[in-house]
Design an enzyme around this catalytic site. Structure first.
Site, PDB file in Angstrom:
ATOM      1  N   LYS A  76      -1.683  -2.700  -7.616  1.00  0.00           N
ATOM      2  CA  LYS A  76      -2.168  -1.646  -6.794  1.00  0.00           C
ATOM      3  C   LYS A  76      -1.598  -0.381  -7.293  1.00  0.00           C
ATOM      4  O   LYS A  76      -1.787   0.850  -6.484  1.00  0.00           O
ATOM      5  CB  LYS A  76      -1.777  -1.964  -5.400  1.00  0.00           C
ATOM      6  CG  LYS A  76      -2.562  -3.139  -4.803  1.00  0.00           C
ATOM      7  CD  LYS A  76      -1.994  -3.293  -3.593  1.00  0.00           C
ATOM      8  CE  LYS A  76      -2.736  -4.699  -2.841  1.00  0.00           C
ATOM      9  NZ  LYS A  76      -4.034  -4.902  -2.942  1.00  0.00           N
ATOM     10  N   GLN A 108       0.754  -1.254  -0.071  1.00  0.00           N
ATOM     11  CA  GLN A 108       0.119  -0.002   0.169  1.00  0.00           C
ATOM     12  C   GLN A 108       0.633   1.207   0.081  1.00  0.00           C
ATOM     13  O   GLN A 108       0.320   2.355  -0.277  1.00  0.00           O
ATOM     14  CB  GLN A 108      -0.869  -0.038   1.240  1.00  0.00           C
ATOM     15  CG  GLN A 108      -2.082  -0.973   1.395  1.00  0.00           C
ATOM     16  CD  GLN A 108      -2.837  -1.327   0.057  1.00  0.00           C
ATOM     17  OE1 GLN A 108      -2.816  -0.073  -0.696  1.00  0.00           O
ATOM     18  NE2 GLN A 108      -3.739  -2.069  -0.123  1.00  0.00           N
TER      19      GLN A 108
HETATM   20  N1  C6P Z   1      -4.686  -6.015  -0.206  1.00  0.00           N
HETATM   21  C1  C6P Z   1      -6.941  -5.036  -0.118  1.00  0.00           C
HETATM   22  O1  C6P Z   1      -8.136  -5.115  -0.767  1.00  0.00           O
HETATM   23  P1  C6P Z   1      -1.166  -8.947  -3.149  1.00  0.00           P
HETATM   24  O2  C6P Z   1      -2.675  -9.759  -3.201  1.00  0.00           O
HETATM   25  O3  C6P Z   1      -0.202 -10.073  -3.252  1.00  0.00           O
HETATM   26  O4  C6P Z   1      -1.081  -8.194  -4.370  1.00  0.00           O
HETATM   27  O5  C6P Z   1      -1.158  -7.955  -1.910  1.00  0.00           O
HETATM   28  C2  C6P Z   1      -1.493  -8.518  -0.707  1.00  0.00           C
HETATM   29  C3  C6P Z   1      -1.475  -7.419   0.271  1.00  0.00           C
HETATM   30  C4  C6P Z   1      -0.282  -7.443   1.078  1.00  0.00           C
HETATM   31  N2  C6P Z   1      -0.261  -6.373   2.098  1.00  0.00           N
HETATM   32  C5  C6P Z   1      -1.246  -5.424   2.126  1.00  0.00           C
HETATM   33  C6  C6P Z   1      -1.091  -4.303   3.092  1.00  0.00           C
HETATM   34  C7  C6P Z   1      -2.240  -5.639   1.245  1.00  0.00           C
HETATM   35  O6  C6P Z   1      -3.062  -4.523   1.454  1.00  0.00           O
HETATM   36  C8  C6P Z   1      -2.371  -6.328   0.371  1.00  0.00           C
HETATM   37  C9  C6P Z   1      -3.458  -6.516  -0.558  1.00  0.00           C
HETATM   38  C10 C6P Z   1      -5.921  -5.789  -0.812  1.00  0.00           C
HETATM   39  O7  C6P Z   1      -6.645  -4.630   1.052  1.00  0.00           O
HETATM   40  C11 C6P Z   1      -6.343  -7.230  -1.393  1.00  0.00           C
HETATM   41  S1  C6P Z   1      -6.714  -8.209  -0.011  1.00  0.00           S
END
Ligand code: C6P
Length: 414
Positions: free
Chosen positions: A233, A210
């Site tokens: 993201k 994030q």
């Molecule tokens: N959070 C949310 O809706 P990935 O899925 O591997 O790209 O990211 C995982 C992840 C790891 N750390 C943090 C702080 C995150 O926010 C996320 C992904 C999304 O909050 C999908 S669950």
């Protein structure tokens, strides 16, 4: 350094880059996309870069001497160079392509941690972690008998740094924490936390899922040992992410997955691993996605991360102010000055899923649930929240539509 503020921040122009923002839902409502924390929308610059790759240059990388293979390899490696510059890594060999943040963290857990941690060794996490920075360590705990401790989260959604300092007296081997919470929005003092970890003799892994999309992240200024993030993201495609690692650590780590491309030489009974970063990239990778990732960092750099952060701060402050006015609405997390563009909330007597479903009737997209941070929700004594999140293309008008939508939900539920 990255090229900053090459173009003035102009929200109308920026929104034109995102074709999806003009679409309507089946009910004829214009999409109000307030779910960028789950995944961001993609600008034409990224879509076109991937499209052009498939139309002009598609071939496997590192394997051929023909024109297309060379072009494809140059595009793939060129993107890595730009991603490295974007986080201020000293070289592209410190940036490993992975599928996402989750895989980046698992890479560290499988490779570094399995080689370096033993029963009784302590790993410090926090209570605000996403499941992707909890479960790999729980799996390692079950397998190797490592110990886990958690930096508590205070009522106002900050990390309790005094307890962190006390935990550090137990000489942990690793501290792994999120730079920015996906639920509370809290921006943690990563530089200070890493410094303290190092003083205690621990390495520091940062979950940057994030933070990299929203803040100017400099892995060298932070002195992070490992830093994990996802392209999807930050205006890039799904299916690709990165792990930054200090080269001395990456050099010493055993490979993660075995197969083609990660080797220098293979005999029937042995192999020699490839040099960095290829040692950790087995098999044909997500080539178009890497190119899209490169286009995404170009796009963000061109607008300027400082300008993006300023815009998000303005939208978030406005959103929190307006949401706080709504009777029966409780917000989670600190004030706008200590957080990124996330507003998680509950409405008295109304389930967060109902809130999200009713908002959707007006095209307003928010996420409801535990957002893969179940222990954090348990800590606050709630099963779920509704969450609105903002990015460079979000507007105050969209915040107003959200607020009006919430009043409608309240009316409907009496
Ligand atoms: N959070 C949310 O809706 P990935 O899925 O591997 O790209 O990211 C995982 C992840 C790891 N750390 C943090 C702080 C995150 O926010 C996320 C992904 C999304 O909050 C999908 S669950």
């Amino acid at each position: 350094m990255r090229p900053e503020n090459a173009m003035k921040f102009n929200i109308d122009e920026i929104r034109k880059d995102f074709p999806i923002l003009t679409r309507e839902t089946q009910s004829g409502a214009r999409v109000v996309y307030l779910d960028s924390t789950a995944t961001s929308q993609k600008p034409v610059q990224v879509i076109e870069a991937m499209n052009a790759y498939y139309r002009r240059s598609n071939a496997n990388i590192h394997r051929g001497v023909h024109t297309l293979a060379e072009e494809s390899t140059a595009l793939y490696e060129g993107a890595r160079e730009r991603i490295a510059r974007f986080i201020n890594a000293s070289s592209a060999r410190e940036v490993i392509y992975t599928r996402n943040t989750t895989e980046s963290i698992n890479l560290v857990a499988y490779s570094w941690a399995r080689a370096n941690l033993q029963a009784g060794d302590l790993v410090i996490l926090t209570e605000m972690e996403h499941h992707s920075n909890l479960v790999p360590w729980q799996m390692l705990q079950a397998e190797k008998g490592i110990e886990l401790e958690f930096i508590p989260v205070t009522e106002d959604g900050l990390l309790d740094l005094e307890t962190y300092k006390t935990l550090l007296n137990r000489r942990p081997k690793l501290v792994s924490f999120t730079h920015m919470s996906n639920v509370l929005g809290t921006i943690n003092p990563a530089q200070e936390m890493i410094r303290l970890a190092h003083e205690a003799g621990a390495l520091a892994l940062v979950d940057g899922a994030q933070s990299v999309p929203h803040l100017q992240v400099d892995v060298r200024a932070l002195d992070a040992d490992f830093y994990a993030f996802s392209a999807h993201k930050m205006c890039g495609p799904t299916g690709i992410g990165a792990l930054y690692g200090k080269p001395a650590l990456l050099e010493a780590m055993p490979p993660f997955l075995g197969g083609g491309d990660m080797i220098k030489e293979v005999k029937l009974r042995s192999f020699r691993p490839n040099t960095l970063p290829h040692k950790f990239e087995a098999g044909t990778p997500a080539i178009a996605e890497a190119i899209g990732f490169g286009a995404a960092v170009d796009y963000l750099s061109q607008i300027g991360m400082d300008a993006i952060a300023r815009h998000e701060h303005e939208i978030t402050s406005y959103a929190l102010e307006r949401l706080e006015e709504i009777p029966g609405l409780k917000l989670f997390g600190p004030s706008a000055d200590q957080k990124g563009g996330v507003a998680a909330f509950v409405l008295d007597g109304i389930h967060p899923h109902d809130v999200a479903q009713i908002l959707d009737r007006d095209g307003i997209a928010v996420r409801a649930g535990h957002h893969c941070a179940q222990p954090l929700h348990e800590k606050f004594g709630i099963p779920a929240t509704s969450r609105a999140s903002f990015y460079l293309y979000s507007t105050k008008e969209e915040v107003d539509l959200l607020v009006n939508g919430i009043y409608k939900v309240k009316e409907l539920f009496g």
